[in-house]
Design an enzyme around this catalytic site. Structure first.
Site, PDB file in Angstrom:
ATOM      1  N   ASP A  36       0.847  -1.201   0.000  1.00 22.21           N
ATOM      2  CA  ASP A  36       0.000   0.000   0.000  1.00 22.21           C
ATOM      3  C   ASP A  36       0.879   1.246   0.000  1.00 22.21           C
ATOM      4  O   ASP A  36       1.990   1.224   0.532  1.00 22.21           O
ATOM      5  CB  ASP A  36      -0.890   0.000   1.257  1.00 22.21           C
ATOM      6  CG  ASP A  36      -2.217   0.679   1.014  1.00 22.21           C
ATOM      7  OD1 ASP A  36      -3.247   0.005   1.021  1.00 22.21           O
ATOM      8  OD2 ASP A  36      -2.225   1.917   0.818  1.00 22.21           O
ATOM      9  N   LEU A  76      -6.105  -4.534  -5.650  1.00 23.22           N
ATOM     10  CA  LEU A  76      -7.150  -3.661  -5.100  1.00 23.22           C
ATOM     11  C   LEU A  76      -6.706  -2.207  -5.014  1.00 23.22           C
ATOM     12  O   LEU A  76      -7.511  -1.349  -4.646  1.00 23.22           O
ATOM     13  CB  LEU A  76      -7.558  -4.126  -3.689  1.00 23.22           C
ATOM     14  CG  LEU A  76      -8.631  -5.213  -3.582  1.00 23.22           C
ATOM     15  CD1 LEU A  76      -8.136  -6.542  -4.124  1.00 23.22           C
ATOM     16  CD2 LEU A  76      -9.044  -5.402  -2.118  1.00 23.22           C
ATOM     17  N   THR A  95      -2.936   5.110 -11.276  1.00 19.71           N
ATOM     18  CA  THR A  95      -3.010   3.953 -10.375  1.00 19.71           C
ATOM     19  C   THR A  95      -3.747   2.803 -11.042  1.00 19.71           C
ATOM     20  O   THR A  95      -3.299   1.652 -10.990  1.00 19.71           O
ATOM     21  CB  THR A  95      -3.713   4.353  -9.054  1.00 19.71           C
ATOM     22  OG1 THR A  95      -2.872   5.273  -8.364  1.00 19.71           O
ATOM     23  CG2 THR A  95      -3.960   3.153  -8.161  1.00 19.71           C
ATOM     24  N   ASN A 102       1.741  -2.744 -14.340  1.00 17.43           N
ATOM     25  CA  ASN A 102       2.840  -3.234 -13.481  1.00 17.43           C
ATOM     26  C   ASN A 102       2.493  -4.557 -12.799  1.00 17.43           C
ATOM     27  O   ASN A 102       3.322  -5.471 -12.733  1.00 17.43           O
ATOM     28  CB  ASN A 102       3.199  -2.176 -12.432  1.00 17.43           C
ATOM     29  CG  ASN A 102       3.921  -0.987 -13.056  1.00 17.43           C
ATOM     30  OD1 ASN A 102       4.656  -1.147 -14.035  1.00 17.43           O
ATOM     31  ND2 ASN A 102       3.709   0.191 -12.509  1.00 17.43           N
ATOM     32  N   LYS A 108       2.853 -11.921 -15.060  1.00 19.08           N
ATOM     33  CA  LYS A 108       3.347 -12.607 -16.269  1.00 19.08           C
ATOM     34  C   LYS A 108       4.733 -13.200 -16.020  1.00 19.08           C
ATOM     35  O   LYS A 108       5.004 -14.352 -16.383  1.00 19.08           O
ATOM     36  CB  LYS A 108       3.396 -11.601 -17.423  1.00 19.08           C
ATOM     37  CG  LYS A 108       3.886 -12.164 -18.730  1.00 19.08           C
ATOM     38  CD  LYS A 108       3.724 -11.152 -19.850  1.00 19.08           C
ATOM     39  CE  LYS A 108       4.528 -11.570 -21.055  1.00 19.08           C
ATOM     40  NZ  LYS A 108       5.638 -10.677 -21.362  1.00 19.08           N
ATOM     41  N   TYR A 148     -11.739   7.585 -12.586  1.00 19.00           N
ATOM     42  CA  TYR A 148     -11.971   6.292 -11.930  1.00 19.00           C
ATOM     43  C   TYR A 148     -12.632   5.314 -12.906  1.00 19.00           C
ATOM     44  O   TYR A 148     -12.131   4.204 -13.124  1.00 19.00           O
ATOM     45  CB  TYR A 148     -12.858   6.523 -10.707  1.00 19.00           C
ATOM     46  CG  TYR A 148     -13.112   5.296  -9.854  1.00 19.00           C
ATOM     47  CD1 TYR A 148     -12.124   4.771  -9.028  1.00 19.00           C
ATOM     48  CD2 TYR A 148     -14.368   4.684  -9.853  1.00 19.00           C
ATOM     49  CE1 TYR A 148     -12.372   3.665  -8.221  1.00 19.00           C
ATOM     50  CE2 TYR A 148     -14.628   3.578  -9.041  1.00 19.00           C
ATOM     51  CZ  TYR A 148     -13.629   3.072  -8.235  1.00 19.00           C
ATOM     52  OH  TYR A 148     -13.882   1.978  -7.444  1.00 19.00           O
ATOM     53  N   TYR A 162      -3.968  -9.243 -21.654  1.00 18.80           N
ATOM     54  CA  TYR A 162      -2.894 -10.110 -21.132  1.00 18.80           C
ATOM     55  C   TYR A 162      -3.340 -11.578 -21.178  1.00 18.80           C
ATOM     56  O   TYR A 162      -2.522 -12.478 -21.419  1.00 18.80           O
ATOM     57  CB  TYR A 162      -2.516  -9.716 -19.695  1.00 18.80           C
ATOM     58  CG  TYR A 162      -1.360  -8.745 -19.633  1.00 18.80           C
ATOM     59  CD1 TYR A 162      -1.542  -7.396 -19.925  1.00 18.80           C
ATOM     60  CD2 TYR A 162      -0.081  -9.170 -19.305  1.00 18.80           C
ATOM     61  CE1 TYR A 162      -0.485  -6.505 -19.886  1.00 18.80           C
ATOM     62  CE2 TYR A 162       0.990  -8.281 -19.255  1.00 18.80           C
ATOM     63  CZ  TYR A 162       0.777  -6.953 -19.543  1.00 18.80           C
ATOM     64  OH  TYR A 162       1.838  -6.081 -19.504  1.00 18.80           O
TER      65      TYR A 162
HETATM   66  P1  NAD Z   1      -9.882   2.145  -0.027  1.00 16.25           P
HETATM   67  O1  NAD Z   1      -9.660   3.549  -0.503  1.00 16.25           O
HETATM   68  O2  NAD Z   1     -10.204   1.942   1.416  1.00 16.25           O
HETATM   69  O3  NAD Z   1      -8.637   1.228  -0.369  1.00 16.25           O
HETATM   70  C1  NAD Z   1      -7.794   1.435  -1.460  1.00 16.25           C
HETATM   71  C2  NAD Z   1      -6.365   1.190  -1.010  1.00 16.25           C
HETATM   72  O4  NAD Z   1      -5.491   1.356  -2.136  1.00 16.25           O
HETATM   73  C3  NAD Z   1      -5.920   2.176   0.066  1.00 16.25           C
HETATM   74  O5  NAD Z   1      -5.295   1.492   1.123  1.00 16.25           O
HETATM   75  C4  NAD Z   1      -4.933   3.076  -0.672  1.00 16.25           C
HETATM   76  O6  NAD Z   1      -3.974   3.656   0.179  1.00 16.25           O
HETATM   77  C5  NAD Z   1      -4.358   2.123  -1.688  1.00 16.25           C
HETATM   78  N1  NAD Z   1      -3.781   2.798  -2.864  1.00 16.25           N
HETATM   79  C6  NAD Z   1      -4.324   3.798  -3.590  1.00 16.25           C
HETATM   80  N2  NAD Z   1      -3.491   4.140  -4.597  1.00 16.25           N
HETATM   81  C7  NAD Z   1      -2.412   3.318  -4.500  1.00 16.25           C
HETATM   82  C8  NAD Z   1      -1.225   3.186  -5.239  1.00 16.25           C
HETATM   83  N3  NAD Z   1      -0.957   3.976  -6.302  1.00 16.25           N
HETATM   84  N4  NAD Z   1      -0.324   2.254  -4.865  1.00 16.25           N
HETATM   85  C9  NAD Z   1      -0.562   1.456  -3.788  1.00 16.25           C
HETATM   86  N5  NAD Z   1      -1.672   1.548  -3.042  1.00 16.25           N
HETATM   87  C10 NAD Z   1      -2.592   2.466  -3.406  1.00 16.25           C
HETATM   88  O7  NAD Z   1     -11.037   1.535  -0.947  1.00 16.25           O
HETATM   89  P2  NAD Z   1     -11.761   0.122  -0.890  1.00 16.25           P
HETATM   90  O8  NAD Z   1     -13.194   0.365  -0.719  1.00 16.25           O
HETATM   91  O9  NAD Z   1     -11.055  -0.786   0.038  1.00 16.25           O
HETATM   92  O10 NAD Z   1     -11.552  -0.375  -2.390  1.00 16.25           O
HETATM   93  C11 NAD Z   1     -10.569  -1.355  -2.732  1.00 16.25           C
HETATM   94  C12 NAD Z   1     -10.684  -1.685  -4.213  1.00 16.25           C
HETATM   95  O11 NAD Z   1     -11.997  -2.181  -4.497  1.00 16.25           O
HETATM   96  C13 NAD Z   1     -10.462  -0.482  -5.131  1.00 16.25           C
HETATM   97  O12 NAD Z   1      -9.735  -0.902  -6.257  1.00 16.25           O
HETATM   98  C14 NAD Z   1     -11.861  -0.089  -5.539  1.00 16.25           C
HETATM   99  O13 NAD Z   1     -11.884   0.517  -6.804  1.00 16.25           O
HETATM  100  C15 NAD Z   1     -12.576  -1.435  -5.539  1.00 16.25           C
HETATM  101  N6  NAD Z   1     -14.017  -1.250  -5.327  1.00 16.25           N
HETATM  102  C16 NAD Z   1     -14.506  -0.971  -4.072  1.00 16.25           C
HETATM  103  C17 NAD Z   1     -15.867  -0.776  -3.906  1.00 16.25           C
HETATM  104  C18 NAD Z   1     -16.474  -0.496  -2.558  1.00 16.25           C
HETATM  105  O14 NAD Z   1     -17.686  -0.263  -2.479  1.00 16.25           O
HETATM  106  N7  NAD Z   1     -15.750  -0.551  -1.471  1.00 16.25           N
HETATM  107  C19 NAD Z   1     -16.723  -0.826  -5.016  1.00 16.25           C
HETATM  108  C20 NAD Z   1     -16.177  -1.074  -6.266  1.00 16.25           C
HETATM  109  C21 NAD Z   1     -14.819  -1.302  -6.414  1.00 16.25           C
END
Ligand code: NAD
Ligand code: UDP
Length: 316
Positions: A36, A76, A95, A102, A108, A148, A162
């Protein structure tokens, strides 16, 4: 049943969903590398896992290449709340897109299975209701949510390319609004905003007239589906909708939370943000069939657990 211990990378592992996923993977005996950059996640979310010798926390930004050895990857990393992903939209697209490139590159090199946490936002403001996976969506490519929505759509494209081009074992789940303990009090998403306002007896702010709908899935149900997807047959690639099809109007959610917290909050109204989808509800027929999964926790039960969590958190 597991036959051997796996080493699993969870990107975004210190976020809301990621921390629950790390916990479940450790509980079933896997080694977990939680990666993270702490953009929206915090160490506090995984503090209680730090004593576990099978848990490793790594500060890294997925927009930069990564060289480690793992068997599986859950991707995630990405801010998920509109206020956070719109704060630095260029970084959000990077991201999703550079992060996907990445992590797919890493997978891969290792021949590792990789799962993408995609989103119902790929459907945009949908004209098909409920949303099925073969609906291509209605996304404004230049609006404030596009960083997004389009970032996640491009990530899906990369995952499928991929797979076709390099025969990489990939999985794509489209997650609908999920809530539960460990959402950040300032996360900005509707469930946490309403609960925190209600517990503090501050006005609950509805954007628009409250007639727009979402379908809310409790976090434990979501994580169960993600694990089943990852462990499912190789030809189960997705995309697969994961969510709770119990559709709720935002105005009604506010009333429910106000009643459940016994709050004296008033309800106020603010303008609907640009491109805010009017309705969203998953068709989960594919998940029911292929994962033998359906949500077990209804909205009120999930809300009660989440309210308890925020009550404890606000008290400290
Ligand atoms: P969140 O914001 O709590 O968690 C996202 C995490 O990614 C955070 O810990 C953040 O610090 C980390 N992060 C962000 N950019 C980063 C980067 N460049 N490098 C490394 N870490 C990075 O959100 P969440 O609700 O836990 O969502 C997690 C995933 O699930 C996301 O990809 C989100 O798009 C997807 N998602 C969540 C929901 C939901 O309702 N919670 C719905 C659809 C999709
Ligand atoms: N919303 C609201 N008040 C808030 C936060 C959100 O009325 O304090 C609305 C928002 O406009 C949207 C819905 O609740 O219609 C869900 O918003 P959220 O940010 O949780 O998720 P998303 O829009 O990405 O589904």
């Amino acid at each position: 049943m597991l036959t051997q211990r796996r080493r699993i990378l969870v990107t975004g592992g210190a976020g809301f969903l990621g921390s629950h996923l790390c916990e479940r993977l450790l509980a079933r005996g896997d080694d977990v590398i939680c990666l993270d950059n702490f953009y929206t996640g915090t160490k506090d979310n995984v503090l209680y896992l730090m004593d576990n010798p099978r848990f490793e926390l790594m500060r890294h930004d997925v927009t930069f290449p990564l060289y480690i050895e793992v068997d599986e990857i859950f991707n995630l990393a990405c801010p998920a709340s509109p206020i956070h992903y719109q704060h630095d939209p260029v970084q959000t697209t990077k991201t999703s897109v550079h992060g996907a490139i990445n992590m797919l590159g890493l997978a891969k090199r290792l021949g590792a299975k990789i799962l993408q946490a995609s989103t119902s936002e790929v459907y945009g403001d949908p004209s098909v209701h409920p949303q099925t996976e073969d609906y291509w969506g209605n996304v404004n490519p230049i609006g404030p949510r596009a960083c997004y929505d389009e970032g996640k759509r491009c990530a899906e494209t990369l995952f499928f390319d991929y797979h076709r081009q390099h025969a990489l074992p990939v999985k794509v789940v489209r997650i609908f609004n999920t809530f539960g303990p460990r959402m950040h009090p300032n996360d900005g998403r509707v469930v946490s905003n309403f609960i925190v306002a209600a517990l503090e007896n501050r006005p609950i702010s509805i954007y628009g007239d409250g007639g727009q709908t979402r379908s809310f899935c409790y976090v434990d149900d979501l994580i169960e589906a993600m694990l089943r997807m990852m462990d499912g047959p190789a030809d189960l690639i997705g995309p697969l909708n994961i969510g709770n099809p119990q559709e709720t109007a935002i105005g009604s959610l506010a009333e429910t939370i106000k009643a459940m917290t016994g709050s004296s909050s008033t309800i106020s109204y603010a303008p609907l943000p640009t491109d805010d989808p009017l309705q969203r509800c998953p068709d989960i027929s594919r998940a029911r069939t292929h994962l033998k999964w359906q949500p077990e926790v209804d909205l009120e039960t999930g809300l009660a657990r989440t309210i308890d969590y925020f009550r404890g958190r606000l008290a400290t």
